[in-house]
Design an enzyme around this catalytic site. Structure first.
Site, PDB file in Angstrom:
ATOM      1  N   CYS A   4       0.803  -1.133   0.213  1.00 47.79           N
ATOM      2  CA  CYS A   4       0.098  -0.096  -0.063  1.00 47.79           C
ATOM      3  C   CYS A   4       0.927   1.114   0.069  1.00 47.79           C
ATOM      4  O   CYS A   4       1.742   1.395   0.967  1.00 47.79           O
ATOM      5  CB  CYS A   4      -0.805  -0.128   1.179  1.00 47.79           C
ATOM      6  N   CYS A   7       0.690   3.338   3.206  1.00 45.36           N
ATOM      7  CA  CYS A   7       1.136   2.917   4.230  1.00 45.36           C
ATOM      8  C   CYS A   7       2.652   3.023   4.204  1.00 45.36           C
ATOM      9  O   CYS A   7       3.341   3.136   5.165  1.00 45.36           O
ATOM     10  CB  CYS A   7       0.846   1.152   4.326  1.00 45.36           C
ATOM     11  N   HIS A  46      -4.069   1.354   8.213  1.00 42.73           N
ATOM     12  CA  HIS A  46      -4.375   1.195   6.869  1.00 42.73           C
ATOM     13  C   HIS A  46      -5.992   0.923   7.021  1.00 42.73           C
ATOM     14  O   HIS A  46      -6.453   0.001   7.581  1.00 42.73           O
ATOM     15  CB  HIS A  46      -3.734  -0.064   6.192  1.00 42.73           C
ATOM     16  N   GLY A  93     -13.453   8.372  -7.922  1.00 43.77           N
ATOM     17  CA  GLY A  93     -12.419   8.569  -8.700  1.00 43.77           C
ATOM     18  C   GLY A  93     -10.847   8.416  -7.549  1.00 43.77           C
ATOM     19  O   GLY A  93     -10.146   8.922  -7.675  1.00 43.77           O
ATOM     20  N   THR A  95      -7.780   6.552  -6.362  1.00 44.93           N
ATOM     21  CA  THR A  95      -6.913   5.834  -7.138  1.00 44.93           C
ATOM     22  C   THR A  95      -5.870   5.089  -5.922  1.00 44.93           C
ATOM     23  O   THR A  95      -5.084   4.137  -6.329  1.00 44.93           O
ATOM     24  CB  THR A  95      -5.951   6.896  -8.044  1.00 44.93           C
ATOM     25  N   HIS A  98      -6.220   3.671   0.418  1.00 44.78           N
ATOM     26  CA  HIS A  98      -5.805   3.923   1.758  1.00 44.78           C
ATOM     27  C   HIS A  98      -6.520   5.334   1.797  1.00 44.78           C
ATOM     28  O   HIS A  98      -6.047   6.249   1.226  1.00 44.78           O
ATOM     29  CB  HIS A  98      -4.270   4.059   1.792  1.00 44.78           C
ATOM     30  N   HIS A 100      -7.903   8.902   2.557  1.00 48.60           N
ATOM     31  CA  HIS A 100      -7.096  10.028   2.511  1.00 48.60           C
ATOM     32  C   HIS A 100      -8.046  11.383   2.072  1.00 48.60           C
ATOM     33  O   HIS A 100      -9.142  11.020   1.435  1.00 48.60           O
ATOM     34  CB  HIS A 100      -5.928   9.978   1.638  1.00 48.60           C
TER      35      HIS A 100
HETATM   36  P1  5GP Z   1      -7.031   9.693  -5.072  1.00 45.70           P
HETATM   37  O1  5GP Z   1      -7.173   9.994  -6.527  1.00 45.70           O
HETATM   38  O2  5GP Z   1      -6.997   8.418  -4.697  1.00 45.70           O
HETATM   39  O3  5GP Z   1      -8.207  10.433  -4.093  1.00 45.70           O
HETATM   40  O4  5GP Z   1      -5.937  10.529  -4.680  1.00 45.70           O
HETATM   41  C1  5GP Z   1      -4.585  10.227  -4.660  1.00 45.70           C
HETATM   42  C2  5GP Z   1      -3.586  11.125  -4.607  1.00 45.70           C
HETATM   43  O5  5GP Z   1      -2.367  10.765  -4.333  1.00 45.70           O
HETATM   44  C3  5GP Z   1      -3.474  11.867  -6.087  1.00 45.70           C
HETATM   45  O6  5GP Z   1      -3.676  13.316  -5.853  1.00 45.70           O
HETATM   46  C4  5GP Z   1      -2.067  11.755  -6.134  1.00 45.70           C
HETATM   47  O7  5GP Z   1      -1.500  12.818  -6.972  1.00 45.70           O
HETATM   48  C5  5GP Z   1      -1.220  11.331  -4.938  1.00 45.70           C
HETATM   49  N1  5GP Z   1      -0.191  10.506  -5.055  1.00 45.70           N
HETATM   50  C6  5GP Z   1       0.036   9.509  -5.595  1.00 45.70           C
HETATM   51  N2  5GP Z   1       1.085   8.985  -5.512  1.00 45.70           N
HETATM   52  C7  5GP Z   1       1.684   9.730  -4.616  1.00 45.70           C
HETATM   53  C8  5GP Z   1       3.056   9.733  -4.025  1.00 45.70           C
HETATM   54  O8  5GP Z   1       3.979   8.748  -4.246  1.00 45.70           O
HETATM   55  N3  5GP Z   1       3.576  10.580  -3.326  1.00 45.70           N
HETATM   56  C9  5GP Z   1       2.692  11.877  -2.822  1.00 45.70           C
HETATM   57  N4  5GP Z   1       3.092  12.717  -2.034  1.00 45.70           N
HETATM   58  N5  5GP Z   1       1.254  11.801  -3.648  1.00 45.70           N
HETATM   59  C10 5GP Z   1       1.005  10.748  -4.380  1.00 45.70           C
HETATM   60 ZN    ZN Z   2      -2.435   1.746   3.548  1.00 42.06          ZN
END
Ligand code: 5GP
Ligand code: ZN
Length: 114
Positions: A4, A7, A46, A93, A95, A98, A100
């Site tokens: 993850c 994580c 997690h 949406g 991606t 975990h 957030h």
């Molecule tokens: P989701 O689309 O799941 O709501 O948001 C995931 C977020 O994680 C995205 O805005 C993406 O830019 C961010 N993200 C993805 N990989 C990483 C990473 O390795 N480091 C950081 N700081 N942010 C990440």
């Molecule tokens: Zn996690």
């Protein structure tokens, strides 16, 4: 949890630009910021999505939400405002699996979201 991304960020295995950290939560800057201020707030434990929020200790939920206005104050975005986003599941949406919360500020947001 193995494999993850968040994580691994929470444990420090993968580096991040940290904004705030406690025993239970981590706030770090999004790698692809969508606003001048864009951080992600995560529990260190997690939990895959909003659908599993019941598995999260209520004290951690409380801490996450109590931290948000403090972050706003510290980053000078309280007065003008900001947006808190949770993407849940495919249609939401999400991606990274975990949970957030995105906190975005420093520009005027549009509505409705895409
Ligand atoms: P989701 O689309 O799941 O709501 O948001 C995931 C977020 O994680 C995205 O805005 C993406 O830019 C961010 N993200 C993805 N990989 C990483 C990473 O390795 N480091 C950081 N700081 N942010 C990440
Ligand atoms: Zn996690």
């Amino acid at each position: 949890m193995e494999n993850c991304l968040f994580c691994k960020i929470a444990s420090g295995e993968i580096p991040s630009k940290k904004e705030y950290e406690s025993d239970n939560i981590l706030v770090f800057h999004d790698i692809t910021p969508q606003a001048p201020f864009h951080v992600l707030i995560i529990p260190k434990v997690h939990i895959s999505s909003m659908n599993q929020i019941g598995d999260l200790n209520p004290d951690i939920i409380k801490e996450i939400f109590l931290t948000i206005p403090k972050l706003a104050q510290q980053n000078g975005i309280s007065e003008k405002g900001y947006r808190l986003v949770n993407n849940c599941g495919d249609f939401g949406g999400q991606t990274v699996q975990h949970i957030h919360f995105h906190m975005l500020g420093g520009r005027h947001m549009q509505w409705p979201p895409g």
